[in-house]
Motif scaffolding. Structure first.
Motif, PDB file in Angstrom:
ATOM      1  N   ASP A 300       0.840  -1.194   0.000  1.00 45.87           N
ATOM      2  CA  ASP A 300       0.000   0.000   0.000  1.00 45.87           C
ATOM      3  C   ASP A 300       0.879   1.248   0.000  1.00 45.87           C
ATOM      4  OD1 ASP A 300      -2.199  -1.616   0.118  1.00 45.87           O
ATOM      5  OD2 ASP A 300      -2.491  -1.403   2.282  1.00 45.87           O
ATOM      6  N   GLY A 301       0.553   2.186  -0.882  1.00 43.70           N
ATOM      7  CA  GLY A 301       1.292   3.440  -0.950  1.00 43.70           C
ATOM      8  C   GLY A 301       2.424   3.431  -1.952  1.00 43.70           C
ATOM      9  N   ASP A 302       2.854   2.253  -2.426  1.00 41.32           N
ATOM     10  CA  ASP A 302       3.912   2.202  -3.428  1.00 41.32           C
ATOM     11  C   ASP A 302       3.466   2.926  -4.691  1.00 41.32           C
ATOM     12  OD1 ASP A 302       5.468   0.791  -1.721  1.00 41.32           O
ATOM     13  OD2 ASP A 302       5.331  -1.128  -2.769  1.00 41.32           O
ATOM     14  N   GLU A 303       4.427   3.588  -5.344  1.00 46.72           N
ATOM     15  CA  GLU A 303       4.111   4.328  -6.555  1.00 46.72           C
ATOM     16  C   GLU A 303       3.579   3.409  -7.641  1.00 46.72           C
ATOM     17  OE1 GLU A 303       6.953   4.703  -4.840  1.00 46.72           O
ATOM     18  OE2 GLU A 303       6.432   6.646  -3.977  1.00 46.72           O
ATOM     19  N   ARG A 304       4.094   2.196  -7.683  1.00 44.87           N
ATOM     20  CA  ARG A 304       3.663   1.237  -8.698  1.00 44.87           C
ATOM     21  C   ARG A 304       2.581   0.335  -8.116  1.00 44.87           C
ATOM     22  NH1 ARG A 304       8.890   1.249  -7.931  1.00 44.87           N
ATOM     23  NH2 ARG A 304      10.293   2.109  -9.495  1.00 44.87           N
ATOM     24  N   HIS A 305       1.614   0.001  -8.925  1.00 46.73           N
ATOM     25  CA  HIS A 305       0.581  -0.937  -8.489  1.00 46.73           C
ATOM     26  C   HIS A 305       0.961  -2.371  -8.865  1.00 46.73           C
ATOM     27  CE1 HIS A 305      -1.944   2.335  -7.235  1.00 46.73           C
ATOM     28  NE2 HIS A 305      -1.863   2.885  -8.437  1.00 46.73           N
ATOM     29  N   ARG A 306       2.092  -2.517  -9.513  1.00 45.92           N
ATOM     30  CA  ARG A 306       2.646  -3.834  -9.806  1.00 45.92           C
ATOM     31  C   ARG A 306       4.165  -3.697  -9.795  1.00 45.92           C
ATOM     32  NH1 ARG A 306       0.979  -4.351 -16.218  1.00 45.92           N
ATOM     33  NH2 ARG A 306       1.970  -2.413 -16.910  1.00 45.92           N
ATOM     34  N   GLY A 307       4.873  -4.797  -9.895  1.00 51.12           N
ATOM     35  CA  GLY A 307       6.325  -4.761  -9.840  1.00 51.12           C
ATOM     36  C   GLY A 307       6.927  -3.976 -10.996  1.00 51.12           C
ATOM     37  N   PRO A 308       8.225  -3.683 -10.932  1.00 53.36           N
ATOM     38  CA  PRO A 308       8.869  -2.894 -11.982  1.00 53.36           C
ATOM     39  C   PRO A 308       8.885  -3.629 -13.319  1.00 53.36           C
ATOM     40  CG  PRO A 308      10.511  -3.885 -10.552  1.00 53.36           C
ATOM     41  CD  PRO A 308       9.177  -4.154  -9.920  1.00 53.36           C
ATOM     42  N   ALA A 309       8.894  -2.862 -14.387  1.00 53.83           N
ATOM     43  CA  ALA A 309       8.997  -3.442 -15.730  1.00 53.83           C
ATOM     44  C   ALA A 309      10.430  -3.910 -15.954  1.00 53.83           C
ATOM     45  CB  ALA A 309       8.599  -2.402 -16.772  1.00 53.83           C
ATOM     46  N   LEU A 310      10.593  -5.201 -16.171  1.00 57.76           N
ATOM     47  CA  LEU A 310      11.916  -5.789 -16.378  1.00 57.76           C
ATOM     48  C   LEU A 310      12.064  -6.285 -17.807  1.00 57.76           C
ATOM     49  CD1 LEU A 310      12.228  -7.975 -13.128  1.00 57.76           C
ATOM     50  CD2 LEU A 310      13.150  -5.673 -13.507  1.00 57.76           C
ATOM     51  N   LEU A 334      16.229  -3.512 -15.922  1.00 60.67           N
ATOM     52  CA  LEU A 334      14.963  -2.797 -16.027  1.00 60.67           C
ATOM     53  C   LEU A 334      14.675  -2.425 -17.479  1.00 60.67           C
ATOM     54  CD1 LEU A 334      15.799  -2.475 -12.942  1.00 60.67           C
ATOM     55  CD2 LEU A 334      14.211  -0.568 -12.952  1.00 60.67           C
ATOM     56  N   ALA A 335      13.400  -2.258 -17.788  1.00 60.45           N
ATOM     57  CA  ALA A 335      12.987  -1.962 -19.166  1.00 60.45           C
ATOM     58  C   ALA A 335      13.563  -0.621 -19.617  1.00 60.45           C
ATOM     59  CB  ALA A 335      11.468  -1.941 -19.254  1.00 60.45           C
ATOM     60  N   GLN A 336      13.779  -0.509 -20.925  1.00 65.11           N
ATOM     61  CA  GLN A 336      14.298   0.715 -21.511  1.00 65.11           C
ATOM     62  C   GLN A 336      13.303   1.860 -21.281  1.00 65.11           C
ATOM     63  OE1 GLN A 336      17.293   1.154 -23.499  1.00 65.11           O
ATOM     64  NE2 GLN A 336      16.761   3.302 -23.155  1.00 65.11           N
ATOM     65  N   ARG A 384      20.626   0.528 -16.377  1.00 68.82           N
ATOM     66  CA  ARG A 384      19.435  -0.322 -16.259  1.00 68.82           C
ATOM     67  C   ARG A 384      19.675  -1.613 -15.488  1.00 68.82           C
ATOM     68  NH1 ARG A 384      18.062  -1.515 -22.203  1.00 68.82           N
ATOM     69  NH2 ARG A 384      16.474  -2.820 -21.221  1.00 68.82           N
ATOM     70  N   LEU A 385      20.920  -1.950 -15.192  1.00 63.74           N
ATOM     71  CA  LEU A 385      21.245  -3.243 -14.590  1.00 63.74           C
ATOM     72  C   LEU A 385      21.588  -3.089 -13.115  1.00 63.74           C
ATOM     73  CD1 LEU A 385      23.247  -6.081 -16.252  1.00 63.74           C
ATOM     74  CD2 LEU A 385      23.664  -5.520 -13.867  1.00 63.74           C
ATOM     75  N   ILE A 386      20.967  -3.908 -12.274  1.00 60.35           N
ATOM     76  CA  ILE A 386      21.269  -3.996 -10.846  1.00 60.35           C
ATOM     77  C   ILE A 386      21.738  -5.403 -10.545  1.00 60.35           C
ATOM     78  CG2 ILE A 386      20.303  -3.895  -8.504  1.00 60.35           C
ATOM     79  CD1 ILE A 386      18.204  -1.917  -9.602  1.00 60.35           C
ATOM     80  N   CYS A 387      22.853  -5.504  -9.835  1.00 62.69           N
ATOM     81  CA  CYS A 387      23.426  -6.815  -9.509  1.00 62.69           C
ATOM     82  C   CYS A 387      23.537  -6.955  -7.989  1.00 62.69           C
ATOM     83  CB  CYS A 387      24.805  -6.941 -10.154  1.00 62.69           C
ATOM     84  SG  CYS A 387      25.549  -8.574 -10.008  1.00 62.69           S
ATOM     85  N   HIS A 388      23.115  -8.099  -7.472  1.00 65.52           N
ATOM     86  CA  HIS A 388      23.140  -8.363  -6.033  1.00 65.52           C
ATOM     87  C   HIS A 388      24.036  -9.558  -5.739  1.00 65.52           C
ATOM     88  CE1 HIS A 388      20.977 -10.291  -2.388  1.00 65.52           C
ATOM     89  NE2 HIS A 388      21.922  -9.481  -1.955  1.00 65.52           N
TER      90      HIS A 388
END
Length: 433
Positions: A300-310, A334-336, A384-388
């Protein structure tokens, strides 16, 4: 002024001026019985307490202590069974967190669990002098335990407790350096009294001392106690900072906000925490960590109503570093964006340092995007790339070689270099990238 009244008026104070007025009134009545005791029982404690460079990251250390307190409560409740060797195992066993992490919980489950550790941002005197509350509903402390635990430095309270994240006995104390006053109060179990004290920095005569010290208030050389009902103060611990410098985090959301910072540093927390920043920025949110947001968790309150576009995702997999143990690697593209100047990863990490090394889910080091752009030869994915990199399964020796005690960076050396090599190899060998 009675002691219980002193506590209640301190707890209700909204800023530094309010604390000083209450303290002045209390000293006028009980001054002869009061003493200021050095934190950690160390006359020269300034260097230990002022170890952190970022006041925001210091708040994370208080939250980590709160999570530890909840796990300690659950350890007692479950009689230490099963024998959990790290905080993640403990959260799975005792808090019903799924093995895959917080992204596999429902929003209602995350929100319910998050209420166990709460950070509240209050206006104070302004952005460089906020009032910050961290309240956990964990195991709590008896008054006589406080000098040897929450008011100690470099003690060994947690070094043999593998189910807790804390180890060095100093992380939470770094918040004292960012505050003018800190109220610490706690109740343990069915104990009838709440133990409490007030911490501040004491200047010493410059003709005799090079530096001052951090001290806490005692009455007849004991922690103060207040007779307060369970309804007014439930089991657990409150740490309330007055005059806290948050000038680097003026925004409600995004990279320059407490919300953004907590998700970035608590990248993959073992349990969620609750942020109440409503009085300053109209924000109340579950802090679930950027990893779980990248894996599609929405609250609740997140800017997105679904997960990020990948555009692409590499699920977590494990690789060996030989005698140094193993690391787990995962990454997301992440999406372009429509605007080529946008950096979509900025919603989740520092875009200049999108390679995150964690231990127990906490961000301990961030590597530069240059590793992606030049070393891995992926210049068009650098924004656009995140690595964990999950470092939980490194050997104890490897962790000693890699991590520093303030959890704000990593030590350059053989383990660091091996991890860099594995990252480059993983990215360069992925044909999809």
């Amino acid at each position: 002024m009675k002691i219980s009244e002193f506590y209640q008026t301190l707890e209700q104070a909204g800023d530094v001026h309010g604390v000083e007025e209450v303290l002045k009134a209390f000293l006028s009545v009980h001054g002869r019985q009061l003493t200021w005791t050095p934190v950690g029982n160390k006359e020269n404690n300034k260097g230990i307490i002022e170890v952190a460079a970022d006041t925001g990251r210091s708040i994370v250390e208080r939250l980590t202590n709160g999570i530890d307190a909840v796990l300690e409560r659950e350890h007692a409740h479950h009689n230490g069974l099963p024998n959990c060797r790290n905080p993640k195992e403990a959260a799975i066993a005792w808090l019903n967190v799924p093995e895959g992490g917080l992204s596999e919980m429902t929003p209602q489950q995350r929100r319910g669990l998050a209420q166990q550790v709460v950070v509240k941002v209050l206006p104070g005197e302004g952005k460089d002098s906020r009032t910050i509350e961290v309240r956990d509903y964990g195991i709590g402390l008896m008054p006589e335990q406080m000098p040897g635990t929450i008011l100690s430095l470099n003690e060994s309270n947690k070094v043999q407790k593998h189910y807790l994240a804390g180890a060095y006995g100093q992380g939470g104390s770094s918040t004292l350096a960012a505050s003018k006053y800190t109220l610490i109060a706690s109740r343990y179990g069915t104990h009838p009294l709440v133990g409490f004290t007030l911490v501040c920095y004491e200047d010493l005569p410059p003709e005799e001392y090079k530096v001052g010290r951090y001290v806490y208030l005692t009455l007849d050389n004991q922690i103060l106690t207040a007779d307060i009902s369970d309804d007014e103060f439930a089991v657990g611990t409150l740490v309330k900072h007055f005059g806290y410098d948050l000038s680097n985090y003026p925004s409600p959301v995004g990279p320059n906000s407490i919300y953004g910072l907590l998700n970035e540093v608590l990248f993959d927390p073992v349990m969620p925490v609750w942020l109440d920043d409503y009085e300053v920025h109209k924000v109340r949110r579950v802090i679930k960590g950027s990893r779980n947001a990248l894996n599609g968790a929405v609250d609740d309150g997140d800017e997105r109503h679904r997960g990020p576009a990948l555009s692409y995702q590499m699920p977590q997999y494990s690789t060996t570093l030989g005698d140094f143990g193993r690391i787990a690697i995962e990454y997301w593209v992440l999406a372009q964006p429509e605007n080529p100047r946008e950096r979509p990863i900025a919603a989740f990490v520092n875009p200049s340092k999108p390679i995150i090394l964690t231990q127990n889910g906490q961000n301990q080091e961030e590597m530069s995007h240059v590793l992606i752009r030049k070393a891995a030869e992926l210049p068009y994915l650098a924004s656009r790339l995140i690595c964990h990199i999950d470092c939980n399964n490194l050997t104890a020796h490897a962790k000693r070689l890699l991590f520093v005690s303030n959890r704000e960076g990593a030590r350059r050396g053989i383990v660091y270099d091996l991890i860099q090599q594995e990252i480059i190899k993983a990215l360069k060998s992925d044909d999809e990238l």
